[in-house]
Design an enzyme around this catalytic site. Structure first.
Site, PDB file in Angstrom:
ATOM      1  N   GLU A 351     -12.832 -12.572   7.074  1.00 28.10           N
ATOM      2  CA  GLU A 351     -12.837 -11.295   7.574  1.00 28.10           C
ATOM      3  C   GLU A 351     -14.589 -10.738   8.039  1.00 28.10           C
ATOM      4  O   GLU A 351     -13.894  -9.246   8.356  1.00 28.10           O
ATOM      5  CB  GLU A 351     -12.006 -10.395   7.354  1.00 28.10           C
ATOM      6  CG  GLU A 351     -10.711 -10.743   6.764  1.00 28.10           C
ATOM      7  CD  GLU A 351      -9.996  -9.763   6.691  1.00 28.10           C
ATOM      8  OE1 GLU A 351      -8.422 -10.067   7.012  1.00 28.10           O
ATOM      9  OE2 GLU A 351      -9.524  -9.249   5.548  1.00 28.10           O
TER      10      GLU A 351
HETATM   11  C1  ACM Z   1      -7.791 -11.321   2.712  1.00 26.51           C
HETATM   12  O1  ACM Z   1      -6.669 -11.316   2.182  1.00 26.51           O
HETATM   13  N1  ACM Z   1      -9.140 -10.782   3.221  1.00 26.51           N
HETATM   14  C2  ACM Z   1      -8.364 -12.963   1.903  1.00 26.51           C
END
Ligand code: ACM
Length: 537
Positions: A351
């Site tokens: 992310e």
């Molecule tokens: C995640 O759930 N951001 C790996």
């Protein structure tokens, strides 16, 4: 009085029936035992072994890690106090013999054979880990209550058993909410009972930095000073981290340290302003200015960010262009590598929404080099597929099949953590008191009913290491919350990791899980009593 006299025979019958049902049944059919994970093969011989008066025989080198461990567990479970002996000549009958020597290659490095006769018990394995798993199976065979003579009987027969997948783990996020060393030890202890061998610690995120780094002390002192909701936070000293590594090691569990980079990094940016990037987009909501009493925090162009106690993700990033950034990353990885005996280092990589793509790719390439230079193998969330990874890297699949396939196509090994199945911070249903539901509601059967080998079509089974169930911490405040979300889903995920897919079915598993209700209660586990499971009282 007259009425009472007439009722007396009935009362006697009722009382006798009551006594009858209190009588503990003597287990004689090993194939009927509710073991989780389900073993590869079980053969019954129709009699029972008496635990009362048993001793444990083990080689001197494994006396502590296997012999004393089993003795302590038996003592807690039964109140019996078996002696641990190391001299075979004095072997009395009723011995539990723990034999670790290379022999039966088909058992592999983690398999065991458990043989129970009326005379004694033998657990044999090629490696200590296998014997440890044989011990876990034996512990699940011990009745929860003594019989009338204060004894515990165990059905006779043979179990031959070994795992399907080499990676069987769970992740705990200690960054969003901090959990004490004692809590993490209990977590390790609970997963070890289901033969899991990986404990991944998500040590850093926007809301908290949870591990002491001696060359960058503010990371823990300042970056660890809060958590989601603005509570006190905390961090592990390196000594405490070593204690966790040792505790896990004694249960044949490898600790995977994760430092989430280059995003999920605000706790570091708040501790050392020179790491911040103009690309960081501090969220308007949830911002929290914590205690800034620690030294070395600059002002001006390198002004540190505020500490953050909200729940947004993907908004922070390290600066790729600043020379201090890679020094910081190298120092952190080096210090943590020095106290991590396991071969893996997790660099996060998920992310990174505000990191420029070209920077992201170069970041991951450089992290890979630094991890390798420290003698370790890099793990990252599946987004690392975008970088120049190869068979030396491990990608952890959580959301994007395309990323997982891309990582596999580049030769990387894959850990399966599909968020719709094994993100244990997901609610069971709309009534769950904590948890999220952005990936799915995950009932106990949903968590169980899938196969790592076929989850992402097109990935070769040989490239898959196994399964890991992450527990993200935004909605968790304490151990009760942890256990409510872990149990009863975790034993099923452990079974996915251990038992061949062809031998698993929900309809058969749910009955075994129902029999584990009293066992989980005996361990003090506060599990969610899912209506999908036929619980035994
Ligand atoms: C995640 O759930 N951001 C790996």
């Amino acid at each position: 009085m007259k009425i009472f006299a007439r009722m007396l025979p009935l009362l006697v019958v009722i009382t006798m029936l009551g006594m009858q049902s209190c009588k503990t049944e003597q287990p004689t059919d090993l194939t009927k035992e509710s073991l989780i994970p389900k073993p590869v093969s079980v053969t019954a011989t129709g009699e029972s072994f008496s635990l009362k008066g048993a001793n444990i025989l083990v080689g001197e080198a494994l006396k502590d890690i296997l012999g004393n461990y089993l003795a302590a567990e038996l003592s807690t479970a039964t109140g019996l106090n078996p002696a641990v002996i190391t001299t075979p000549e004095t072997e009395p009958s009723g011995t539990i013999n723990l034999v670790v020597e290379e022999g039966d290659a088909s058992l592999g490095t983690e398999g065991y054979e458990l043989t129970i006769t009326t005379e004694g018990i033998t657990i044999s394995a090629n490696q200590p880990a296998g014997a440890f798993y044989g011990i876990q199976t034996l512990l699940q065979l011990i009745p929860l209550k003594a019989d009338e003579s204060g004894d515990y009987k165990i059905a006779t027969g043979t179990i031959r058993d070994y795992p399907t997948w080499s990676w069987r783990g769970s992740m705990l996020d200690v960054a969003r909410h901090f959990f004490s060393v004692e809590d993490v030890k209990r977590y390790i202890d609970l997963i070890s009972r289901y033969k899991m061998n990986i404990m991944h610690l998500h040590l850093t995120d926007d809301q908290g930095w949870r591990i002491e780094i001696k060359s960058w002390p503010n990371l823990a002192l300042h970056g660890g000073a809060t958590q989601v909701g603005g509570g006190k936070g905390g961090y592990y000293t390196q000594e405490q981290y070593k204690e966790l590594v040792a505790y896990a090691g004694a249960r044949f569990i490898t600790i995977i340290p994760e430092i989430d980079l280059p995003s999920h990094i605000n706790a570091a940016l708040a501790s050392y302003g020179e790491l911040n990037s103009p690309d960081t987009k501090f969220p308007k909501e949830g911002n929290y200015v914590g205690p800034l009493e620690t030294k070395g925090i600059g002002e001006g162009k390198d002004k540190p960010t505020d500490l953050y106690a909200g729940r947004e993700v993907g908004w922070s990033t390290l600066s790729f262009s600043k020379p201090t950034t890679m020094k910081f990353v190298s120092d952190v990885i080096r210090e943590l590598a020095e106290i991590t005996p396991g071969p893996y280092f997790h660099v996060g990589g998920d992310e990174a929404h505000v990191t420029k793509k070209e920077d992201y790719i170069e970041f991951i390439n450089q992290f890979n080099g630094i991890v390798k230079a420290n003698g370790m193998k890099m793990i990252g969330w599946e987004e690392i597929a975008q970088a120049n990874i190869d068979s030396n890297a491990i990608a952890q699949h959580w959301a994007s099949e395309d990323h997982a396939k891309e990582a596999a196509a580049k030769g990387a090994k894959i850990i399966m953590s599909p968020s719709k199945r094994v993100y244990l911070d997901m609610k069971y249903d709309s009534l769950s008191r904590i948890g999220y539901n952005w990936a799915a509601y995950i009932e106990v059967d949903d968590a169980y009913n899938w196969d790592p080998a076929t989850r992402v079509p097109g990935i070769n089974k040989d490239q898959i290491l196994g399964v890991e169930a992450p527990l993200w911490g935004e909605t968790l405040q304490n151990m009760t919350d942890i256990e409510y979300l872990l149990f009863p889903r975790l034993p099923g995920i452990a079974e996915i990791g251990w038992t061949p897919a062809a031998d698993r079915s929900w309809d058969e598993y749910k009955v075994r899980l129902g029999h584990h209700g009293p066992r989980m209660k005996a361990l003090g586990i506060d599990f969610y009593p899912s209506a999908k499971v036929p619980w035994v009282e």
